[in-house]
Design a protein around this motif. Structure first.
Motif, PDB file in Angstrom:
ATOM      1  N   LYS A 223       0.821  -1.185   0.000  1.00  0.00           N
ATOM      2  CA  LYS A 223       0.000   0.000   0.000  1.00  0.00           C
ATOM      3  C   LYS A 223       0.866   1.250   0.000  1.00  0.00           C
ATOM      4  O   LYS A 223       0.623   2.198  -0.731  1.00  0.00           O
ATOM      5  CB  LYS A 223      -0.894   0.006   1.228  1.00  0.00           C
ATOM      6  CG  LYS A 223      -2.325   0.375   0.891  1.00  0.00           C
ATOM      7  CD  LYS A 223      -3.157   0.336   2.125  1.00  0.00           C
ATOM      8  CE  LYS A 223      -4.170  -0.754   2.050  1.00  0.00           C
ATOM      9  NZ  LYS A 223      -5.066  -0.803   3.167  1.00  0.00           N
ATOM     10  N   GLU A 224       1.856   1.184   0.850  1.00  0.00           N
ATOM     11  CA  GLU A 224       2.700   2.364   0.966  1.00  0.00           C
ATOM     12  C   GLU A 224       3.454   2.576  -0.327  1.00  0.00           C
ATOM     13  O   GLU A 224       3.647   3.688  -0.778  1.00  0.00           O
ATOM     14  CB  GLU A 224       3.687   2.192   2.126  1.00  0.00           C
ATOM     15  CG  GLU A 224       3.006   2.012   3.470  1.00  0.00           C
ATOM     16  CD  GLU A 224       2.271   3.267   3.905  1.00  0.00           C
ATOM     17  OE1 GLU A 224       2.863   4.345   3.819  1.00  0.00           O
ATOM     18  OE2 GLU A 224       1.110   3.161   4.296  1.00  0.00           O
ATOM     19  N   PHE A 226       2.400   1.903  -3.033  1.00  0.00           N
ATOM     20  CA  PHE A 226       1.485   2.371  -4.061  1.00  0.00           C
ATOM     21  C   PHE A 226       1.654   3.857  -4.190  1.00  0.00           C
ATOM     22  O   PHE A 226       1.298   4.615  -3.301  1.00  0.00           O
ATOM     23  CB  PHE A 226       0.057   2.040  -3.663  1.00  0.00           C
ATOM     24  CG  PHE A 226      -0.938   2.529  -4.647  1.00  0.00           C
ATOM     25  CD1 PHE A 226      -1.145   1.832  -5.803  1.00  0.00           C
ATOM     26  CD2 PHE A 226      -1.624   3.702  -4.429  1.00  0.00           C
ATOM     27  CE1 PHE A 226      -2.045   2.274  -6.716  1.00  0.00           C
ATOM     28  CE2 PHE A 226      -2.526   4.155  -5.347  1.00  0.00           C
ATOM     29  CZ  PHE A 226      -2.738   3.440  -6.493  1.00  0.00           C
ATOM     30  N   PHE A 228       0.872   7.302  -5.105  1.00  0.00           N
ATOM     31  CA  PHE A 228      -0.186   8.153  -5.624  1.00  0.00           C
ATOM     32  C   PHE A 228       0.456   9.204  -6.485  1.00  0.00           C
ATOM     33  O   PHE A 228       0.378  10.390  -6.230  1.00  0.00           O
ATOM     34  CB  PHE A 228      -0.966   8.807  -4.494  1.00  0.00           C
ATOM     35  CG  PHE A 228      -1.893   7.859  -3.846  1.00  0.00           C
ATOM     36  CD1 PHE A 228      -1.713   7.489  -2.540  1.00  0.00           C
ATOM     37  CD2 PHE A 228      -2.939   7.313  -4.551  1.00  0.00           C
ATOM     38  CE1 PHE A 228      -2.564   6.598  -1.943  1.00  0.00           C
ATOM     39  CE2 PHE A 228      -3.783   6.423  -3.954  1.00  0.00           C
ATOM     40  CZ  PHE A 228      -3.596   6.058  -2.655  1.00  0.00           C
TER      41      PHE A 228
ATOM     42  N   GLY B  33       1.274   3.509 -10.681  1.00  0.00           N
ATOM     43  CA  GLY B  33       0.158   3.602  -9.762  1.00  0.00           C
ATOM     44  C   GLY B  33      -0.627   4.874  -9.943  1.00  0.00           C
ATOM     45  O   GLY B  33      -1.537   5.164  -9.183  1.00  0.00           O
ATOM     46  N   GLU B  78      -8.399   8.098  -4.842  1.00  0.00           N
ATOM     47  CA  GLU B  78      -7.133   7.570  -4.346  1.00  0.00           C
ATOM     48  C   GLU B  78      -7.362   6.366  -3.450  1.00  0.00           C
ATOM     49  O   GLU B  78      -6.635   5.382  -3.505  1.00  0.00           O
ATOM     50  CB  GLU B  78      -6.365   8.653  -3.572  1.00  0.00           C
ATOM     51  CG  GLU B  78      -5.694   9.674  -4.459  1.00  0.00           C
ATOM     52  CD  GLU B  78      -6.670  10.721  -4.952  1.00  0.00           C
ATOM     53  OE1 GLU B  78      -7.864  10.659  -4.547  1.00  0.00           O
ATOM     54  OE2 GLU B  78      -6.267  11.571  -5.753  1.00  0.00           O
ATOM     55  N   ASP B  79      -8.389   6.471  -2.613  1.00  0.00           N
ATOM     56  CA  ASP B  79      -8.658   5.347  -1.720  1.00  0.00           C
ATOM     57  C   ASP B  79      -9.020   4.118  -2.525  1.00  0.00           C
ATOM     58  O   ASP B  79      -8.510   3.034  -2.287  1.00  0.00           O
ATOM     59  CB  ASP B  79      -9.804   5.700  -0.768  1.00  0.00           C
ATOM     60  CG  ASP B  79      -9.344   6.684   0.280  1.00  0.00           C
ATOM     61  OD1 ASP B  79      -8.115   6.869   0.380  1.00  0.00           O
ATOM     62  OD2 ASP B  79     -10.201   7.265   0.964  1.00  0.00           O
ATOM     63  N   SER B  82      -6.053   2.668  -4.191  1.00  0.00           N
ATOM     64  CA  SER B  82      -5.126   1.908  -3.365  1.00  0.00           C
ATOM     65  C   SER B  82      -5.761   0.598  -2.933  1.00  0.00           C
ATOM     66  O   SER B  82      -5.096  -0.428  -2.842  1.00  0.00           O
ATOM     67  CB  SER B  82      -4.682   2.735  -2.166  1.00  0.00           C
ATOM     68  OG  SER B  82      -5.645   2.660  -1.153  1.00  0.00           O
ATOM     69  N   TRP B  85      -5.514  -1.591  -5.792  1.00  0.00           N
ATOM     70  CA  TRP B  85      -4.117  -1.973  -5.963  1.00  0.00           C
ATOM     71  C   TRP B  85      -3.776  -3.135  -5.063  1.00  0.00           C
ATOM     72  O   TRP B  85      -3.220  -4.145  -5.477  1.00  0.00           O
ATOM     73  CB  TRP B  85      -3.237  -0.767  -5.660  1.00  0.00           C
ATOM     74  CG  TRP B  85      -1.803  -0.998  -5.969  1.00  0.00           C
ATOM     75  CD1 TRP B  85      -0.877  -1.555  -5.152  1.00  0.00           C
ATOM     76  CD2 TRP B  85      -1.135  -0.696  -7.195  1.00  0.00           C
ATOM     77  NE1 TRP B  85       0.322  -1.621  -5.796  1.00  0.00           N
ATOM     78  CE2 TRP B  85       0.191  -1.096  -7.042  1.00  0.00           C
ATOM     79  CE3 TRP B  85      -1.558  -0.123  -8.397  1.00  0.00           C
ATOM     80  CZ2 TRP B  85       1.129  -0.942  -8.053  1.00  0.00           C
ATOM     81  CZ3 TRP B  85      -0.618   0.038  -9.397  1.00  0.00           C
ATOM     82  CH2 TRP B  85       0.702  -0.366  -9.222  1.00  0.00           C
ATOM     83  N   SER B  86      -4.141  -3.002  -3.798  1.00  0.00           N
ATOM     84  CA  SER B  86      -3.768  -4.078  -2.882  1.00  0.00           C
ATOM     85  C   SER B  86      -4.588  -5.327  -3.170  1.00  0.00           C
ATOM     86  O   SER B  86      -4.075  -6.444  -3.058  1.00  0.00           O
ATOM     87  CB  SER B  86      -3.938  -3.628  -1.437  1.00  0.00           C
ATOM     88  OG  SER B  86      -5.214  -3.092  -1.245  1.00  0.00           O
TER      89      SER B  86
END
Lengths: 711, 135
Positions: A223-224, A226, A228, B33, B78-79, B82, B85-86
């Motif tokens: 996550k980190e 990731f 942005f 990302g 963004e949330d 992410s 993504w995970s």
């Protein structure tokens, strides 16, 4: 005994002391920030307990963090192994779980006295857990230390805690029984201690968990990591114009679109126990003779694209043979969009309702197009300019090959095109309105392989023959029928053959239509009985006619009685309709079924075995599902009735269940017919029925002809 | 189609995002990302992008971060990004464990209220969130 008791007492004291120490450490930890300060402590301390404690802590932390650390597990005692899950779930529960395995695992290892001892240390191990949560960073550091120094003794076997070690040394002197009794008592005490410890551990876990997300970069890593990352305008345009991106959008939007549409069709999570989903019994609503389920017809899809279908008419339709869900539609030009390419082909997917799977362009109106039956990726088409074009679904929207605009090929609009032959040897045959028929190989469109100019046979006033459509029989790729604007249908040969030159065979003429022939279709003859000589023709003289064509051999020299005048053949069945008939096509599977579309915008399904005068089904594509609104307000509206006209009809060839129709309004509508009108399986009597019908009709025809002659 | 300009192609995406039932869409670049395109999500700089198919972060790059976290009532792009993504990396791990040779081609996650369709590609993810049809 006494000694043992003392030991226990001593141990208790030690425990208490340790607890105190922990408390102290906890307080201290707040101030103590560096690892160095923290780690040396346990290392230096004589009691290896701390190492064990640390190990456990680590295990817990690891568990929380979710990182596997083989190094720490491998050497670990059973107790420790159990610890890891503990940390993951709830400390309290797990620690109780631990007891079992811990004890049992020790039994076989050591003598009985040792067992008891080993239990005690286990409990102490837990106790120590309390301290560590504070120092997260210790993890890595202490790991190294453990393996090098502290860990080596414990590795021998799980008990690796100093306390137990010392006790173990003494234990052999004691009797097993005594130790057992002791162990019972001890167990009880241990239980208490453990209960306390559990609480403590749980608390620690909580704190550790809180701490975890904050400084635990490990678990949250993905996550980190990731990023942005925000793109600047330049980057963004770069990304968006990259080929990768465009291709990706292309692919993914299609997939998502299908996913959405599929869901509309059927919800796989449907629960039939919940509420009554309306059972659709609207069969009655369809068609004139409705009612019977096997003969129903139902509209299943309509295709129209705001951007591309607008103001274009459908000039041809066809299903893919390889992928029965794909429907090809060719369009004429959009007169109000001079910058768009004139010619357009859209390949629609029955599983994707709102957009075409592929779009192909040409510089001139496309008048006819079809999937190559021999190659699923290829689409051939004929254009108003006289060009024959070839598109590839793997390529871009421009044709991959096209014939040149020179005198060597067609110079008039190509209204009819076909691919004949076999998988390995096939030709494109195209016919233009000036009577030129060309044969091409798929690989080379620069020059026609065959060039044939059809001319009207002698009795006609002019030589010119305006060919509107051609049709090849299934069995013979060297012979075809050509429909003309004048209404007659002529048999033609591609090559010279005995008794007949290449070109129109003047000895036979199928006369019957009084207006241009719009379509010709040989019976697809796939059944037990060969009906391949049946031809269906449609014309704007408001009729559909059924013909039984003479085999080309029968038209040889012996058959012609008088070669000077053409033998005129009349249709065996003449079906008058209420409007211009633009297209009529046999069902690919049912021998007696065909479909036609007319200028009033109806699709009619006929079954000759059931009725030769009235269609079994007559439907009109639903209004305004999409197409209507596209035309709404447009110039076409003035045409009113006209824009409903249907130009083309096409069957899905593998199963014969689906019929696509399209016309002036540019909307492709797909219908599904019931089991009696479509479907791959046919009954023998259907074939023999048609055979009998043809025989009967022929008899009637001959009798009528004879009567006419007698007069 | 393939010949079309990027704008024409993107219009497909826009159209898709406007289909009935579709709540939001998202394109994430796999390399960085970065969120390439969104719709129907409050991106951190929602106010700056009324168009909503524009990427979240054209001008106010710096502020995005701080802002994005605060809007918890609705998902911020963004949330979601992410989470996706995970989720995708978890799915990737799963597939790898299941069969090393294999790869994720499509993920449909059906929830009570929404359905998530994720289409991975070598370089991008496309995410679509839409209403589940009334059961």
């Amino acid at each position: 005994m006494q000694q043992r008791r003392d030991e226990i007492l001593a141990k208790k004291a030690k425990l208490a002391e340790l607890k105190r120490q922990r408390e102290l450490r906890r307080e201290a930890s707040a101030t103590r920030s560096s690892l160095g300060g923290a780690s040396p402590d346990p290392l230096i301390a004589p009691t290896p307990d701390r190492a064990g404690q640390k190990r456990d802590i680590e295990a817990i932390i690891q568990g929380i963090i979710g990182d596997s650390r083989p190094g720490s597990t491998a050497p670990g005692s059973p107790a420790q192994r159990a610890d890891r899950p503990t940390s993951v779930i709830s400390a309290g529960q797990l620690s109780s779980d631990n007891e079992g395995p811990a004890i049992s695992s020790f039994h076989p290892m050591v003598d009985s006295s040792m067992q008891t001892l080993s239990i005690a240390p286990l409990s102490t191990v837990y106790e120590f857990d309390a301290a560590p949560p504070k120092e997260k960073e210790v993890i890595t550091y202490s790991k190294g230390v453990q393996t090098s120094t502290d860990w080596s003794p414990p590795k021998s076997r799980g008990v690796g805690v100093g306390d137990s070690g010392s006790e173990r040394d003494e234990s052999p002197t004691r009797s097993p029984r005594a130790s057992k009794r002791l162990s019972r008592r001890q167990k009880e005490r241990d239980e208490e201690i453990r209960a306390n410890l559990r609480k403590e551990i749980e608390e620690e876990l909580k704190t550790a968990q809180h701490a975890g997300p904050e400084n635990g970069t490990g678990p949250a890593g993905s996550k980190e990591n990731f990023p942005f990352k925000t793109l600047t305008n330049e980057e963004l345009t770069a990304v968006e114009s990259s080929e990768d991106f465009v291709g990706f959008i292309e692919r993914s939007t299609k997939v998502l679109e299908r996913a959405l549409d599929q869901q509309l069709e059927y919800d796989i999570l449907a629960d039939y126990a919940l509420g009554g989903a309306a059972v659709d019994e609207e069969d009655e609503g369809y068609g004139s003779s409705g009612g019977k389920k096997g003969r129903r017809i139902k509209e299943i899809a309509q295709f129209w694209d705001e951007r591309w279908s607008k103001k274009r008419m459908i000039s041809d339709l066809g299903f893919s043979t390889k992928f029965p869900e794909l429907v090809l539609a060719s369009y004429t030009k959009n007169p109000s969009a001079p910058h768009d390419p004139d010619g357009l082909i859209q390949v629609w997917n029955l599983h994707m309702h709102d957009r075409p799977e592929y779009i192909f362009h040409a510089q001139s109106d496309i008048l006819t197009a079809k999937f190559s039956p021999f190659h699923p990726n290829l689409i051939i088409g004929g254009a108003y300019s006289g060009q024959v074009l070839l598109w590839d679904t793997r390529a871009k929207s421009a044709p991959v090959q096209k014939t040149p605009l020179t005198g060597s090929g067609h110079t008039h609009p190509v209204y009819s095109i076909d691919i004949v032959g076999t998988q390995n040897a096939n030709n494109i045959i195209s016919a233009s309105t000036d009577g030129v028929v060309c044969g091409w190989t798929v690989d080379m469109l620069s020059q026609p392989q065959e060039f044939l100019e059809l001319s009207s046979p002698p009795p006609a006033k002019t030589d010119d023959m305006a060919v509107t459509c051609i049709a090849f029989p299934q069995s013979d790729p060297t012979y075809f029928l050509a429909g003309t604007e004048e209404g007659s249908i002529y048999p033609c040969h591609r090559y010279d053959r005995a008794g007949a030159k290449a070109g129109v065979d003047g000895r036979v003429k199928y006369a019957g239509h009084a207006a241009p022939v719009m379509s010709l279709d040989f019976h697809p003859a796939r059944g037990q009985i060969d009906l391949g000589d049946l031809v269906l023709s449609s014309s704007v003289d408001w009729s559909v006619k059924l013909w039984k064509v003479r085999p080309p051999a029968a038209t040889g020299p012996s058959a012609t009685t008088t070669s000077s005048t053409a033998q005129t053949v009349t249709p065996i069945l003449d079906i008058a309709r209420e409007d211009l008939v633009y297209d009529a096509r046999w069902s690919p599977t049912k021998p007696s079924v065909f479909a036609l579309v007319d200028g009033a915008g109806s699709l009619e399904i006929w079954d000759l075995n059931l009725d030769v005068e009235v269609p079994i089904q007559k439907v009109t594509p639903s209004e305004n599902k999409r197409g209507g609104l596209g035309l709404g307000g447009g110039a076409m509206k003035g045409l009113g009735y006209m824009n409903r006209s249907l130009n083309k009809v096409a069957w899905e060839t593998n199963e014969g269940r689906r019929v696509a129709v399209g016309g002036m309004d540019g909307v492709v509508s797909v219908f599904e017919v019931g089991g009696e009108l479509g479907g791959a399986e046919t009954r023998g009597e259907e074939w023999s029925g048609v055979k009998r019908l043809v025989g009967r009709l022929e008899g009637v025809g001959e009798a009528a002809a004879a009567a006419a002659a007698a007069k | 189609m393939a010949q079309n300009t990027p704008e024409a192609t993107l219009s497909q995406f826009t159209r898709l995002s406007q289909k009935p039932g579709v709540q939001s869409t998202l394109i994430i670049s796999r390399d960085t990302g970065a969120i390439v395109r969104t719709s129907g999500l409050i991106s951190s700089s929602a106010s700056a992008n009324p168009n909503s198919t524009l990427p979240a972060s054209l001008e106010t790059t710096g502020e995005n971060y701080s802002n994005g976290r605060k809007e918890s009532s609705m998902h911020s792009a963004e949330d979601v990004a992410s989470m996706v993504w995970s989720f995708m990396s978890a799915a990737g791990k799963f597939v790898e464990g299941f069969d090393k040779e294999d790869e994720v081609k499509l993920l449909r996650l059906r929830m009570k209220k929404n359905e998530l369709v994720i289409m991975p590609d070598p370089k991008f993810f496309m995410v679509l969130i839409h209403d589940t049809p009334p059961a």
